[in-house]
Design a protein around this motif. Structure first.
Motif, short mmCIF file in Angstrom:
data_model
loop_
_atom_site.label_atom_id
_atom_site.label_comp_id
_atom_site.label_asym_id
_atom_site.label_seq_id
_atom_site.Cartn_x
_atom_site.Cartn_y
_atom_site.Cartn_z
N SER A 1 -52.91 64.45 -85.43
CA SER A 1 -52.50 64.22 -86.83
C SER A 1 -51.33 65.10 -87.21
N GLU B 1 -48.21 63.72 -85.65
CA GLU B 1 -47.79 62.52 -86.37
C GLU B 1 -47.09 62.88 -87.67
N ARG B 2 -47.66 63.84 -88.40
CA ARG B 2 -47.06 64.25 -89.67
C ARG B 2 -45.71 64.93 -89.46
N TRP C 1 -43.27 62.22 -89.11
CA TRP C 1 -42.93 61.65 -90.43
C TRP C 1 -41.87 62.50 -91.12
N ASN C 2 -42.08 63.80 -91.10
CA ASN C 2 -41.14 64.70 -91.78
C ASN C 2 -39.76 64.65 -91.16
N SER D 1 -44.09 61.09 -96.38
CA SER D 1 -43.97 62.15 -95.38
C SER D 1 -45.20 63.03 -95.52
N SER D 2 -45.15 64.22 -94.97
CA SER D 2 -46.28 65.13 -95.09
C SER D 2 -45.86 66.44 -95.72
N ALA E 1 -48.91 69.91 -97.35
CA ALA E 1 -49.33 68.59 -96.88
C ALA E 1 -49.38 67.64 -98.05
N GLY F 1 -47.94 63.76 -99.64
CA GLY F 1 -47.43 62.49 -99.15
C GLY F 1 -46.30 61.88 -99.96
#
Length: 483
Positions: A339, A342-343, A346-347, A369-370, A432, A434
């Motif tokens: 996880s 993955e985050r 995203w960033n 994003s995270s 963290a 979104g």
């Protein structure tokens, strides 16, 4: 649209609760933020979005403000009194225009991450207009309008007492929900709050980590609860430190235990940062010789906790193995988990989107994003990020604070505690988060902080005038020779 009867019933209950506290709408609005997984309805026309119950109270607040006969005059006073109100309006206008234009202007030139409700996963797709452009922008705009409405309401000094009650109720409900959730899981009753979870979110409510139940309270997963509990802890602890209130101290201790048992990496990292800042503040107070009674009590509490922990460890060196495993799982090994990787991706892609759009952004709600800061940059662009930074700086920095020394201590405590809650929530969002929306809590806190400063400045001006008049009477009195 499919209404939620559970959400409607809960709205009525919160209005009754607010009425018992003497401020039905304000208390219900702030308290409703604690219900992070209870929706008022499901909107199939916009991708199955499920607005939470706080939206009802925002709309009721706006309606009550519009029915006031002097609303336009009061708004004029707000804009004259609070310059950040102009920034809020400009940022909202930019966010609305950006959500309409930017996803179409840069369609296909970069990628975006879109959650698919039917799969419960997040997929990378070419940038294009999505339902999130409408829903997230609507939430942001309503938050900004709630700021203006609260600013109008808080022109009256007595309305700040309602805000104080609302924030204590919000923190208290977060604490009570966390205790009930943890106790029910330990007794084998499972998720007792499941009937209240009517939002179309992916629910991760009955999960263990390193042998500990994950506490979710009234939210959909542990990370959201950890952030809310930490913000509530910041509010109650700061209020206790300013006033010595015993209820605030008890509430802070309960929330501290919940944060430590939450199994949320967000809460642990945020708590670590806040603890370091607190220790730095205590060190500065000791160096300056300005040690308060709260500082002494806090240092004594830390020494007692350390002594008890060492005594337990000497008696049984394996006593904290379970907590060591939790720390290793949530902190040390978190960065290598799937996880986290993955985050991180995203960033990285969100920052690339910021560059791909020439720092204009991809539009509010276009992706996720995270990290809240990265979300602001990628969705609102450089201009939006600068406007948002100006609001955060306004919240954090209190000019002319030295003039408050003889002001209302309760008002100063409310200012500091509400500010601490909002900044902590943003800190958790930066760890963290979104989306780019700072949230309703931020806008209500900003209105409260600005109102407290305005009333404290007025008090300081009156006190200064009275002192000047007193000196003038003394120097112009009989025998002084200065009449």
């Amino acid at each position: 649209m499919q209404p939620s009867f559970v959400g409607l019933a809960l709205c009525c209950a919160l209005l009754v609760f607010g009425r018992l506290l003497g401020a039905p709408l304000v208390v219900a609005l702030i308290t409703s933020i604690a219900f992070g997984s209870t929706a008022i309805a499901t909107l199939g026309a916009v991708g199955g979005s499920s607005p939470l119950i706080y939206m009802v109270f925002v709309l009721l607040l706006l309606a009550s403000m519009l029915m006031r006969g002097r609303i336009w005059r009061e708004l004029t006073i707000v804009f004259q009194l609070h310059r950040p109100a102009w920034i809020v309006c400009l940022l909202t206008l930019y966010a609305v225009c950006g959500a309409l234009i930017l996803p179409r202007l840069f369609a296909g030139r970069t990628s975006a991450f879109i959650p698919m409700r039917e799969h419960g996963l997040v997929f990378e797709v070419p940038l294009a207009p999505v339902s999130g452009n409408f829903t997230q922008t609507a939430y942001f705009a309503l938050g900004a309008m709630a700021f203006l409405a609260m600013s109008v309401l808080l022109l009256r000094r007595d309305a700040l007492n309602a805000v104080r009650k609302g924030f204590f109720a919000w923190a208290g409900i977060n604490a009570a929900a966390g205790v009930i959730d943890l106790a029910s899981k330990m007794m084998g009753a499972g998720d007792v709050f499941l009937p209240l979870r009517t939002a179309t979110y992916a629910l991760v409510t009955e999960v263990e980590q390193a042998g500990f139940w994950r506490i979710v309270g009234l939210y959909s997963e542990a990370s959201s609860f950890g952030a809310a509990a930490l913000a509530s802890l910041a509010f109650s602890f700061t209020y206790w430190k300013s006033t010595g209130s015993r209820p605030a101290f008890v509430l802070a201790m309960v929330l501290l235990v919940l944060v430590l048992l939450s199994t949320s990496t967000t809460a642990y990292v945020g708590f670590g940062i806040l603890f370091l800042l607190l220790m730095l503040s205590l060190a500065c107070s000791l160096a300056a010789g300005r040690v308060s009674r709260a500082d002494v009590a806090l240092l004594a509490l830390c020494v007692v906790c350390a002594a008890v922990g060492l005594a337990i460890l000497v008696r049984d060196r394996h006593a904290f193995e379970a907590f060591e495993g939790l720390f290793r799982t949530t902190i040390l090994e978190k960065s290598t988990s799937s996880s986290a990787l993955e985050r991180t991706f995203w960033n990285a892609r969100s920052l690339q989107s910021f560059l791909d759009t020439y720092a204009l952004g991809i539009g509010l709600g276009s992706s996720r994003s995270s990290n809240w800061v990265i979300s602001v940059l990628s969705q609102l662009g450089l201009l939006g990020a600068l406007l948002q930074a100006a609001l955060v700086a306004t919240l954090a920095y209190a000019p002319g604070r030295e003039a408050w020394s003889r002001g209302d201590r309760g008002l100063i405590a409310l200012h500091d505690s509400v500010r601490a809650a909002a900044l902590t929530a943003l800190l958790c969002g930066t760890i963290a988060g979104g989306g780019a929306d700072p949230g309703l809590l931020f806008f209500i806190s900003l209105a409260t902080v600005l109102a407290c400063r305005a009333h404290l400045r007025a008090d300081a001006a009156i006190a200064s005038t009275l002192r000047a008049d007193k000196r003038a009477r003394i120097w112009s009195g009989p025998g002084m020779g200065y009449a």
